[in-house]
Motif scaffolding. Structure first.
Motif, PDB file in Angstrom:
ATOM      1  N   LYS A  12      42.100  54.029  45.209  1.00 13.48           N
ATOM      2  CA  LYS A  12      42.262  52.759  45.481  1.00 13.48           C
ATOM      3  C   LYS A  12      42.574  52.451  46.981  1.00 13.48           C
ATOM      4  N   ARG A  13      43.068  53.465  47.722  1.00 11.51           N
ATOM      5  CA  ARG A  13      43.167  53.167  49.139  1.00 11.51           C
ATOM      6  C   ARG A  13      41.921  53.299  49.728  1.00 11.51           C
ATOM      7  N   ASP A  14      40.895  53.869  49.492  1.00 13.04           N
ATOM      8  CA  ASP A  14      39.726  53.742  50.184  1.00 13.04           C
ATOM      9  C   ASP A  14      38.924  52.606  49.726  1.00 13.04           C
ATOM     10  N   LEU A  15      39.102  52.194  48.687  1.00 16.85           N
ATOM     11  CA  LEU A  15      38.372  50.755  48.267  1.00 16.85           C
ATOM     12  C   LEU A  15      39.114  49.585  49.146  1.00 16.85           C
ATOM     13  N   HIS A  16      40.442  49.916  49.441  1.00 26.32           N
ATOM     14  CA  HIS A  16      41.018  48.861  49.999  1.00 26.32           C
ATOM     15  C   HIS A  16      40.837  48.459  51.710  1.00 26.32           C
ATOM     16  N   SER A  17      39.848  49.304  52.094  1.00 30.04           N
ATOM     17  CA  SER A  17      39.439  49.020  53.451  1.00 30.04           C
ATOM     18  C   SER A  17      38.512  47.704  53.477  1.00 30.04           C
ATOM     19  N   GLY A  18      39.046  46.559  53.138  1.00 28.19           N
ATOM     20  CA  GLY A  18      38.109  45.597  52.915  1.00 28.19           C
ATOM     21  C   GLY A  18      38.697  44.392  53.735  1.00 28.19           C
ATOM     22  N   LYS A  19      39.259  44.559  55.060  1.00 30.36           N
ATOM     23  CA  LYS A  19      39.703  43.341  55.944  1.00 30.36           C
ATOM     24  C   LYS A  19      38.621  42.485  56.122  1.00 30.36           C
ATOM     25  N   HIS A  20      37.365  42.753  56.244  1.00 30.57           N
ATOM     26  CA  HIS A  20      36.371  42.024  56.618  1.00 30.57           C
ATOM     27  C   HIS A  20      35.481  41.192  55.435  1.00 30.57           C
ATOM     28  N   ILE A  21      35.950  41.295  54.284  1.00 32.68           N
ATOM     29  CA  ILE A  21      35.276  41.145  53.097  1.00 32.68           C
ATOM     30  C   ILE A  21      35.221  39.545  53.050  1.00 32.68           C
ATOM     31  N   ILE A  22      36.417  38.871  53.049  1.00 32.54           N
ATOM     32  CA  ILE A  22      36.377  37.364  53.295  1.00 32.54           C
ATOM     33  C   ILE A  22      35.570  36.696  54.313  1.00 32.54           C
ATOM     34  N   VAL A 182      46.979  44.806  23.789  1.00 33.72           N
ATOM     35  CA  VAL A 182      46.276  45.788  24.754  1.00 33.72           C
ATOM     36  C   VAL A 182      47.207  45.748  25.947  1.00 33.72           C
ATOM     37  N   SER A 183      47.602  46.716  26.480  1.00 34.74           N
ATOM     38  CA  SER A 183      48.450  47.123  27.706  1.00 34.74           C
ATOM     39  C   SER A 183      47.766  48.064  28.445  1.00 34.74           C
ATOM     40  N   ALA A 184      47.572  47.588  29.915  1.00 35.40           N
ATOM     41  CA  ALA A 184      46.929  48.679  30.813  1.00 35.40           C
ATOM     42  C   ALA A 184      47.401  48.212  32.195  1.00 35.40           C
ATOM     43  N   PRO A 185      48.707  48.277  32.184  1.00 36.37           N
ATOM     44  CA  PRO A 185      49.239  48.044  33.670  1.00 36.37           C
ATOM     45  C   PRO A 185      49.212  49.543  34.690  1.00 36.37           C
ATOM     46  N   ASP A 186      47.959  49.589  34.771  1.00 41.57           N
ATOM     47  CA  ASP A 186      47.661  50.910  35.654  1.00 41.57           C
ATOM     48  C   ASP A 186      46.533  50.437  36.465  1.00 41.57           C
ATOM     49  N   ASP A 187      46.662  50.324  37.785  1.00 40.77           N
ATOM     50  CA  ASP A 187      45.427  50.127  38.641  1.00 40.77           C
ATOM     51  C   ASP A 187      44.624  51.106  38.915  1.00 40.77           C
ATOM     52  N   ASN A 769      50.503  40.981  46.749  1.00 41.56           N
ATOM     53  CA  ASN A 769      50.990  42.181  47.058  1.00 41.56           C
ATOM     54  C   ASN A 769      51.972  42.785  46.612  1.00 41.56           C
ATOM     55  N   HIS A 770      52.235  42.420  45.307  1.00 44.41           N
ATOM     56  CA  HIS A 770      53.408  43.130  44.478  1.00 44.41           C
ATOM     57  C   HIS A 770      53.455  44.589  44.572  1.00 44.41           C
ATOM     58  N   GLN A 771      54.384  45.150  44.789  1.00 49.11           N
ATOM     59  CA  GLN A 771      54.647  46.756  44.606  1.00 49.11           C
ATOM     60  C   GLN A 771      54.746  47.031  43.144  1.00 49.11           C
ATOM     61  N   GLY A 792      47.653  47.370  46.338  1.00 55.00           N
ATOM     62  CA  GLY A 792      48.187  46.232  46.896  1.00 55.00           C
ATOM     63  C   GLY A 792      47.087  45.031  46.705  1.00 55.00           C
ATOM     64  N   PHE A 793      47.209  44.113  47.738  1.00 52.45           N
ATOM     65  CA  PHE A 793      46.500  43.271  47.883  1.00 52.45           C
ATOM     66  C   PHE A 793      45.016  43.815  48.068  1.00 52.45           C
TER      67      PHE A 793
END
Length: 803
Positions: A12-22, A182-187, A769-771, A792-793
């Motif tokens: 998740k953390r690695d995929l989160h390196s998307g500051k320039h995606i927009i 169905v429940s899948a509250p796990d990112d 960005n809800h925790q 996060g976001f």
């Protein structure tokens, strides 16, 4: 053994390196719009496919296929092979109507035509109870499953829905998390929790063949993973079952995911290039093997973006690079004298190496973890039509799964050090055959056999502050699981339909694993717009294969005599379609589970909680003495996509309880008590001829926090690692409720002069960005309980080019 939480969180953390995606999204959009806007000529595509009888698969001649929402009045008749073609269709979204004498009219909404690819629709239609004159009987495709024997707790979904909904990551498993029950509250993983059941209770099937786990970073005994290895560009419309499923499905107590690979284009070559932050860089090609033969190929390859960036020296913000790649394929023979043959498969592997992390996080600097997993799924399917009423299907296949893990950790505060080493290889060889007979328009019969030979190589050892290893697994064994079933569908009257079946299975590892499972379901059409359904099913499942071979320090495995876990499903439902494009569905259910493995001495352990943590289940001396109950109510209110918008609201209120060998009723680890989902979307047609579209989609999810056993802080401080409280406190604490809001923007461009289309999407996941709590553990450095959080976001970008 389930993968480490370090791996899931780091992915998740690695995929989160998307500051320039927009910014990247906007630049690519401008780059694509400018050249396409220079063309002014017309460019159109075809809709084609085949029409067959739903029960006998016989091609139907003379069926009329027409577009009902187009002023040009496009229509076509199917030929002697059931084939039809609607030519020169302007890119857009259409509704089809299929009419054939003696069959129910079928309406297909949301048929999308794009410049870069032909739209291929193979349609099956159902014969009416009686060939009545001057009576029109119709059905909506949205309310009908692909499996003709399904009655309750079943839904068909399309790949267009998988890619349309916000927050889905092009993952079918994450799509079904939007459905009631169905429940899948796990990112971090795409595990599917159905009505409070463990995700281990789900059966995956591809093209009629049971498969183990079609996910990257998958491990033995699980059914989920961090990233799906299923390529949605390869898949066709599929079914999802949440209870009391038909008799042909076995070795599952929670639900069934019945997927299928589509057939490649049999007349022309087409190609797709796609780039996605989660799905990676992809290339796909399809086309005829020989023109006019009906034979075709479909091949796709994907590589993770993070790995490619690292390969080219691009800094992605971490040295722990999640690398995953997969190859998917399907080769079809077309119709021959011997029938139709198809070869399909998925070859995939994934790896990640983690060297510590920032202080005070889940990754203390001394921690090191190396993970590797590989899956290989290859199958051959044969379909032979015997006559106008019957056909046989058969398949041969192999499922290969390998997982290795090395993990070491050290704690300088007490000079402790631990090491874990694991290697698991599971190979399953599957053979199946089924005979189908449409006796008449009222009666259909199906009978089938399946056998699976399972080879398992298990090796796992651990060492903590001592020179000698503790051996947990060291086995190389084989067993096989045999299954058989019979199913009868009978239209008692025009309004009342019965589905009755019997499933049986035996695991040859021991003498206790045998079951006989009756299934029965009824559907009564109250009127043209509503129906009542009810169903009962007895279902049984073998334990995760590794559980049978758990042992104590090189001793004999103590769980080999475990029998099946069994489950009784009771379901009552009401389906109402007040308007053509609206549907309301409600179901209540009760599930009783028994013969559940629990401790042989008094304790709170139960196999029903397997899959709730990222630690291996090493339990020994288990007995089939536990029980469990799941019950609840579900509501679905759906506005099908029409007039440029759609909406979906699903709610589930439920309880999930179990009893261990202590005889005390506990919450299961999957008892979230409630789940609410709200999805809405709007499509705006743009351009001079309205061939392009701009889309917005919104998804809101609120789910109850899951129960867990609290940490004993005093004892943890004393011994220097995480220690949970006693069985008295089992699953008495609860994490905070899960909350997430996703917003997605999309733009589809259809070239006016070339057979080319492009789509862009920017999926803003968890925009607030809800925790949401991921897990809790004891941190010996700070001597406190540490809470780690989920994604996060996260902006996820996808670009697709079809030509």
């Amino acid at each position: 053994m389930q993968q480490s939480p370090r791996a899931c969180y780091n992915i998740k953390r690695d995929l989160h390196s998307g500051k320039h995606i927009i910014v990247t999204f906007c630049l690519l959009l401008i780059w694509a719009v400018i050249p396409l806007s220079l063309h002014a000529q017309g460019n159109k595509q075809n809709i084609r496919g085949s029409i067959t009888d739903k029960l006998s698969l016989v091609p139907l001649r003379g069926a009329m296929v027409q577009i009902v929402n187009d002023s040009a009045s496009h229509q076509a008749l199917s030929d002697s092979n059931g084939n039809y073609t609607l030519r020169s269709i302007t890119p857009g979204r259409y509704e089809l109507r299929i009419i054939n004498n003696g069959y129910k009219d079928v309406y297909l909404p949301n048929v999308i035509v794009a410049s870069g690819k032909e739209t291929i629709l193979d349609i099956s239609i159902e014969e009416t109870f009686k060939r009545l004159k001057e009576v029109v009987i119709s059905s909506s495709d949205k309310g009908v499953t692909i499996n003709k024997l399904a009655t309750v707790s079943a839904r068909t979904f399309s790949m267009e829905e998988v890619n349309r909904y916000a927050g889905g990551r092009s993952d079918p498993a994450r799509l079904v998390a939007n459905f009631a029950g169905v429940s899948a509250p796990d990112d971090s993983r795409n595990d599917i929790v159905i009505r409070g059941n463990s995700p281990v209770g789900v059966c995956w099937r591809i093209d009629g063949m049971n498969v183990t786990n079609p996910n990257h970073f998958a491990t033995v005994g699980t059914t989920g993973g961090a990233v799906s290895a299923l390529n949605t560009n390869m898949l066709k419309n599929s079914d999802f079952f949440t209870s009391a499923f038909p008799a042909e499905y076995g070795n599952a107590i929670a639900g069934v995911f019945d997927l299928g690979f589509r057939t490649g284009n049999t007349e022309k070559r087409e190609h797709t290039v796609q780039l996605g932050l989660v799905t990676g860089l992809e290339g796909m090609t399809e086309g005829p093997l020989a023109k006019g033969s009906g034979a075709s190929y479909l091949v796709a390859y994907r590589q993770s973006v993070a790995f490619l960036a690292s390969t080219f020296g691009i800094n992605i913000g971490t040295s722990a690079t999640p690398a995953y790649k997969d190859l998917s394929f399907k080769i079809t023979s077309g119709n021959t004298k011997l029938g139709t043959f198809s070869l399909f498969g998925i070859l995939a592997n994934s790896s990640i190496g983690i060297s510590g992390g920032k202080s005070g996080s889940l990754y203390a600097p001394p921690d090191n973890t190396d993970l590797y997993s590989a899956i290989g799924i290859i199958g051959i399917k044969h379909v032979k039509i015997l006559n106008k009423r019957s056909y046989i299907t058969s398949s041969l296949g192999v499922n290969y799964a390998k997982n290795t893990q090395y993990q070491s950790s050290a704690d300088s505060s007490n000079n402790s050090r631990s090491i874990e080493e694991e290697k698991v290889i599971q190979t399953a060889y599957t053979a199946s055959v089924a005979y189908n007979n449409k006796i008449n328009s009222r009666l259909f019969f199906k009978v089938g056999l399946q056998d699976q030979l399972i080879n398992l190589d298990l090796y796992y050892r651990t060492r903590r502050n001592m020179p000698d290893w503790m051996q947990i697994w060291d086995n190389n064994n084989a067993t096989h699981l045999a299954q058989a079933y019979a199913h009868l569908k009978y239209n008692i009257t025009e309004r009342l339909t019965a589905n009755v079946g019997l499933h049986t299975q035996k695991l040859f590892l021991n003498t206790r694993s045998t079951s006989l499972e009756p299934r029965i379901a009824f559907k009564y059409d109250v009127g043209k717009k509503s129906s009542l359904t009810m169903g009962f099913g007895l279902h049984a499942q073998m334990q995760p294969i590794n559980i049978y071979y758990n042992q104590i320090q090189n001793a004999t495995a103590t769980n080999k005599d475990l029998g099946f876990t069994k489950s009784q499903h009771y379901v009552l439902g009401y389906d109402w379609q007040p308007f053509k494009d609206w549907r309301v569905k409600a179901e209540i259910y009760y599930q009783y589970l028994y013969d559940v493995p629990v401790d042989s001495i008094s304790g709170s352990y139960s196999m029903l909680n397997t899959g709730s943590s990222f630690k291996p289940d090493l339990s020994v001396n288990l007995k089939n003495n536990g029980t469990g109950t799941n019950y609840g109510a579900e509501l679905t209110i759906e506005k099908f996509f029409s007039k440029g918008y759609y909406g979906l609201f699903t709610s589930s209120v439920y309880e999930s309880k179990y009893k261990g060998s202590d005889g005390v009723e506990h919450n299961t680890a999957f008892n979230g008590k409630y789940v609410y989902n709200l999805l809405v979307g709007k499509e705006f047609k743009v351009g001079s001829d309205k061939r392009n579209k701009f889309t917005t989609d919104l998804k809101f999810t609120n789910a109850g926090g899951r129960f867990h056993t609290p940490i004993d802080l005093a004892t943890s401080q004393m011994v220097g690692n995480t220690v949970l409280k006693s069985d008295t406190y089992a699953y008495t604490s609860r994490y905070d409720n899960y909350f997430r809001l996703d917003f997605k923007l999309g733009f589809a461009l259809n070239s006016k002069s070339r057979k080319l289309s492009q789509t862009f999407s920017l999926d803003l996941q968890n925009v607030t960005n809800h925790q949401n709590v991921f897990s809790q553990s004891y941190d010996n450095g700070s001597k406190t309980i540490m809470t780690s959080y989920q994604l996060g976001f996260f902006p996820n970008f996808i670009y697709k080019l079809q030509f």
